[in-house]
Design a protein around this motif. Sequence first.
Motif, PDB file in Angstrom:
ATOM      1  N   ALA A  46       0.903  -1.429   0.009  1.00  0.00           N
ATOM      2  CA  ALA A  46      -0.095  -0.007  -0.110  1.00  0.00           C
ATOM      3  C   ALA A  46       0.894   1.261  -0.078  1.00  0.00           C
ATOM      4  O   ALA A  46       0.684   2.257  -0.792  1.00  0.00           O
ATOM      5  CB  ALA A  46      -0.828   0.232   1.128  1.00  0.00           C
ATOM      6  N   THR A  47       1.973   1.188   0.821  1.00  0.00           N
ATOM      7  CA  THR A  47       2.825   2.314   0.908  1.00  0.00           C
ATOM      8  C   THR A  47       3.377   2.630  -0.492  1.00  0.00           C
ATOM      9  O   THR A  47       3.541   3.874  -1.044  1.00  0.00           O
ATOM     10  CB  THR A  47       4.059   2.266   1.905  1.00  0.00           C
ATOM     11  N   ALA A  48       4.147   1.717  -1.026  1.00  0.00           N
ATOM     12  CA  ALA A  48       4.513   1.842  -2.437  1.00  0.00           C
ATOM     13  C   ALA A  48       3.636   2.445  -3.528  1.00  0.00           C
ATOM     14  O   ALA A  48       4.026   3.285  -4.107  1.00  0.00           O
ATOM     15  CB  ALA A  48       5.055   0.345  -2.962  1.00  0.00           C
ATOM     16  N   PHE A  49       2.479   1.836  -3.600  1.00  0.00           N
ATOM     17  CA  PHE A  49       1.513   2.152  -4.462  1.00  0.00           C
ATOM     18  C   PHE A  49       0.755   3.663  -4.228  1.00  0.00           C
ATOM     19  O   PHE A  49       0.332   4.341  -5.005  1.00  0.00           O
ATOM     20  CB  PHE A  49       0.357   1.288  -4.782  1.00  0.00           C
ATOM     21  N   ALA A  50       0.893   4.073  -2.832  1.00  0.00           N
ATOM     22  CA  ALA A  50       0.560   5.399  -2.405  1.00  0.00           C
ATOM     23  C   ALA A  50       1.349   6.441  -2.988  1.00  0.00           C
ATOM     24  O   ALA A  50       1.124   7.366  -3.480  1.00  0.00           O
ATOM     25  CB  ALA A  50       0.673   5.486  -0.840  1.00  0.00           C
ATOM     26  N   VAL A  51       2.823   6.099  -2.884  1.00  0.00           N
ATOM     27  CA  VAL A  51       3.748   6.986  -3.321  1.00  0.00           C
ATOM     28  C   VAL A  51       3.515   6.981  -5.003  1.00  0.00           C
ATOM     29  O   VAL A  51       3.366   8.173  -5.589  1.00  0.00           O
ATOM     30  CB  VAL A  51       4.919   6.342  -2.975  1.00  0.00           C
ATOM     31  N   PRO A  85      -4.933   2.601  -1.584  1.00  0.00           N
ATOM     32  CA  PRO A  85      -3.784   2.026  -0.468  1.00  0.00           C
ATOM     33  C   PRO A  85      -4.378   2.535   0.978  1.00  0.00           C
ATOM     34  O   PRO A  85      -3.901   2.066   2.104  1.00  0.00           O
ATOM     35  CB  PRO A  85      -2.581   2.736  -0.846  1.00  0.00           C
ATOM     36  N   GLY A  86      -5.259   3.689   0.895  1.00  0.00           N
ATOM     37  CA  GLY A  86      -5.382   4.320   2.291  1.00  0.00           C
ATOM     38  C   GLY A  86      -6.071   3.318   3.427  1.00  0.00           C
ATOM     39  O   GLY A  86      -5.680   3.077   4.372  1.00  0.00           O
TER      40      GLY A  86
END
Length: 422
Positions: free
Chosen positions: A38-43, A174-175
């Motif tokens: 999720a963090t990677a795709f949030a970026v 991702p949130g």
Amino acid sequence: MPTRPPRPRRLAWASRNFRIQTAATVVSGLGNAGAPIATAFAVLGHGGTTSEVGYVTAARLLPTVLLLVVGGALADRMPRHHLMVAANLFSGLSQVVLAALVLSGDIRLWQLMLLSAAGGAGYALYSPASGGMMLQAVAPEHAARAFSVFRMGQNASQIGGAALGGALTAAVGPGWVLALDGACFLVAASLRFFLEAEQAPAPQGHSMLRDLREGWREFASRRWLWVIVAQFSVLVACIGAVESVYGPTVAKERLGGASDWGLAMAAYGVGLVVTGVLMARWRPRRILLVGNWGVFLFGVPALALAAEAPLPLLALAMFLSGVGVTVFGVNWMIALQQEIPEEMFSRVAAYDELGSFSLSPIGIALAGPAATVLGLSGALWACAVVCLVLSAVVLLEPQVRRLARRSTADAPVAAAEPVATP
């Protein structure tokens, strides 16, 4: 009338603390497995680059490296379960704030890095206490079975968490995955509240600096220990770059995005769990020699990504990597338990993790620039070759080849006691 002897209690080898810690680890693992995806795709979803994915991941690792030895010293001085509960609460709240910012659609790179760093600080305080608690909760004669069952539970949550995290990231963003991670941390903290303190009180009048020096002497006096930790300092940096930066990038550019990368990570989890069943029964004599054979499989995913393998072959590569991680991990835990004094567990575990993670922030931060210079495929080939070479080099150390399981860990299991299954 003759009385029948009492039947052995099922899972008598699993102490109360072992059961609680395993359950809490499964819960927190469900969220943790999906959070990196999720963090990677949030970026990436906010217009970030491969390099920025590396910066956010490195921001989490840097406070982990800086604070691990502090966490280890604290865990040997105070009740470990108190420290774990506090760390889980802190990590859970930081993930909830991160989730709220991502869901709002108005988040900056510095905010992602700051909150990732908060999660890394929470992990640094939690992990040495967790390692000490687990090593202390297991009787040496049941070590292989207990550590295998623990890792099966931990790794089963990796399967579900990775698959769920990838699917939810693709479906709802991702949130919500980050919010789930925060909730899992809070549930795990409530479970660990019921752990019981078992360690002896810390010696009075000792400074933390003295405790750290004693832990370092214990760590540095065992060549097999620091040689493998030095090996892992480079391995973990390479694997982190592959899993946190290159893998999601390849998935977005060439595969089906977050859902496919989540499936690949789930295959890794299947390899972890399946091998846990084997390790619950298999008791190799040369524990580190056998464990290091598993390390040879760590670089297989990088090979598959570099060769542009289709998703089924990538999943197979991730599965084999999971096999190797469990083979090494169970034997490593047995070696630590039988060789390290109980009062030093957390400090030695902290130096172990500190060394293993020491190069990760640099390696992951440089993952993007390396891909720019070498090309994505070239960077992946480099990671794969480094993993294979280091796996061979560490076997030159005689203590790694010769460290053997002690007789107490070889004690046969009573026939009436059922073998645990996942």
